[in-house]
Motif scaffolding. Structure first.
Motif, PDB file in Angstrom:
ATOM      1  N   ASN A 106       0.808  -1.278  -0.085  1.00 61.21           N
ATOM      2  CA  ASN A 106      -0.021   0.358  -0.042  1.00 61.21           C
ATOM      3  C   ASN A 106       0.953   1.074   0.155  1.00 61.21           C
ATOM      4  N   SER A 376       0.577  -6.397   6.438  1.00 59.25           N
ATOM      5  CA  SER A 376      -0.075  -6.033   5.446  1.00 59.25           C
ATOM      6  C   SER A 376      -1.583  -6.418   5.388  1.00 59.25           C
ATOM      7  N   ASN A 380      -4.790  -3.575   5.549  1.00 60.81           N
ATOM      8  CA  ASN A 380      -6.031  -3.864   4.705  1.00 60.81           C
ATOM      9  C   ASN A 380      -7.340  -4.368   5.279  1.00 60.81           C
ATOM     10  N   ASN A 381      -7.222  -4.512   6.812  1.00 61.63           N
ATOM     11  CA  ASN A 381      -8.326  -4.768   7.530  1.00 61.63           C
ATOM     12  C   ASN A 381      -8.391  -3.859   8.670  1.00 61.63           C
ATOM     13  N   ALA A 419      -5.883  -9.354   1.873  1.00 60.65           N
ATOM     14  CA  ALA A 419      -6.775  -8.127   1.782  1.00 60.65           C
ATOM     15  C   ALA A 419      -8.236  -8.496   1.457  1.00 60.65           C
TER      16      ALA A 419
END
Length: 469
Positions: A106, A376, A380-381, A419
């Motif tokens: 990201n 990661s 993404n969460n 993700a």
């Protein structure tokens, strides 16, 4: 006048100079303004904890901070020798981070703040406290049972920071209360528990394999700390299962005088001695044993080594090397798939050394990859990288359909799967990473032997016997 003064102050700041506060501390904007022995923390230059100061990665605002507690040197005194095994483990972790940073997550990269613990538990605790409170790391990668256990109890668990160890093997970590009120444990490791290694060692010695001499009396010479105590207990317990094999356990102090322990071992006069410890201490043990009549090679005595002895530093001493020739030992097995092959090729190219010559290099490589994958998942969460969120991400890497090799080329697809909220199943350079509810990934062991100036792996790998204690 006031405008001209303000412009003058700004111009001084722009040149990288710093001011001194009323408390005598220098103000700063970046650590480059503080000198080699200080770091810019909340706008002032503060002394670094001993052993800390090296930073890997670009360290820009918004990047993800990780802490590293590695015993790069074998001791805290000035001029202490390098612990080559843990130095190469650090290189393996660094290699993994460099590969991930080549892709990014990201738009962010990872920064590793390295602290050299020197193998000292109290220094490691102080360093961990600094990493957590000053550098705001969400996770720490650590070495060894004693240091990992102490740091987890005193620092990382209370502060909701994830701890990932690449070489902690004590069974005590299995039962460590580590949820801190959450639902997922904050202590994980890529090294298998010594419940496995201890059972394998006892199985080999109780068997009929002539390579181990079918011993009738077994000495267990162990370093008197968390790692040694735990592995010794497992081996002794398994040797005492009926029909019991005569055995005696003798402790020795870490980096202390081993003479008394070796003399006690000589008086016991075992057919074979299992040495549980680290290469620097074992070097001194073998040198001392060369003068003991019942422990010399020509007396028929045999040695057997635990995982942490697998360090080329052992073979640098001529007397120790001569005593060690032909000796067998065990360690967590390296992987056999593409993940290990890719790791080994990249490591050889980057550092000009074979990672197979050291214990736990592949475990350290996998540990860093798992930390970056779990970060990661957190990004993404929910968006915030925290210890509990990273731990939650680690519960998603052992349940997917079909195992995917944990290589640099597979990193981005794995990030995409996580993700999307889907679990994955990864096999690492150290083998299968099938974590259980305790944050452990059971693994087979390898048998290795000292041959000349190297450690040679003896196939095949050894699966743990049933009913591990």
């Amino acid at each position: 006048m006031r405008t001209r003064l303000l412009m003058g102050v700004l111009s001084v700041l722009a040149t990288g100079c710093s001011f001194t506060t009323a408390a005598g501390l220098e103000e700063c904007e970046t650590s480059a303004e503080c000198g080699a022995d200080k770091v810019c923390t909340q706008g002032v230059c503060l002394p670094l904890p001993t052993g800390c100061g090296q930073v890997y990665g670009r360290a820009e605002a918004g990047d993800i901070a990780l802490g590293g507690l590695f015993p790069i040197h074998s001791g805290t005194a000035a001029g202490a020798p390098v612990d080559e095994s843990d130095e190469q483990a650090f290189n393996a972790a660094l290699l993994a981070m460099e590969q991930v940073n080549g892709r990014g997550v990201n738009g962010k990269q990872f920064t590793l703040y390295l602290c050299d613990t020197g193998g000292d538990d109290e220094r490691a605790r102080i360093q961990a406290d600094w990493l957590v409170k000053e550098k705001k790391v969400s996770a720490v990668i650590a070495a060894g049972s004693s240091q990992s256990y102490g740091v987890a109890q005193a620092v990382t668990i209370p502060n909701n920071v994830l701890l990932m160890s690449y070489s902690a093997s004590s069974p005590e970590l299995t039962v460590l209360p580590d949820t801190n009120g959450g639902t997922v444990g904050l202590v994980w490791r890529t090294s298998p528990s010594d419940a496995i290694q201890g059972s394998v060692i006892a199985q080999l010695l109780r068997g009929t394999d002539s390579r181990f001499g079918n011993p009738k009396k077994v000495g267990i010479l162990y370093v008197n700390e968390t790692y040694g105590q735990g592995l010794k207990d497992i081996i002794a317990t398994r040797l005492n299962v009926a029909p019991a094999l005569d055995n005696r356990s003798i402790p020795y102090p870490r980096r202390g005088n081993v003479k008394d322990a070796v003399q006690e071992l000589n008086a016991y006069d075992p057919d074979l001695t299992v040495v549980v410890g680290f290469s620097d201490d074992v070097t001194n043990i073998l040198v001392e044993a060369a003068n003991q009549p019942n422990l010399k090679r020509d007396s028929g005595h045999r040695w057997f080594f635990s995982d942490s002895v697998k360090d080329l530093g052992l073979l640098a001493n001529a007397t120790a090397s001569a005593q060690a020739q032909g000796v067998y030992g065990t360690a967590p097995a390296q992987g056999t798939g593409q993940a290990f092959n890719s790791f080994r090729d990249a490591f050889l190219s980057r550092f000009k050394k074979d990672p197979s010559a050291y214990a736990y290099t592949s475990n350290a490589y996998d540990a860093m990859y798992l930390l970056t994958l779990s970060a990661s998942y957190a990004l993404n969460n929910g968006g915030e990288v925290t210890g509990p969120k990273m731990a939650e991400g680690l519960t998603k890497v052992s349940n997917g359909q079909g195992a995917l090799q944990l290589t640099s080329t597979n990193f981005t697809p794995l990030v995409a799967e996580l993700a999307a909220g889907r679990s994955v199943n990864v096999d690492g350079a150290s083998g299968k990473l099938d974590f259980d509810a305790n944050g452990e990934a059971p693994a087979p062991m390898e048998l290795w032997q000292v041959q000349g100036g190297n450690f040679v792996t003896i196939p095949p790998t050894i699966e743990p016997p049933p009913n591990n204690p």
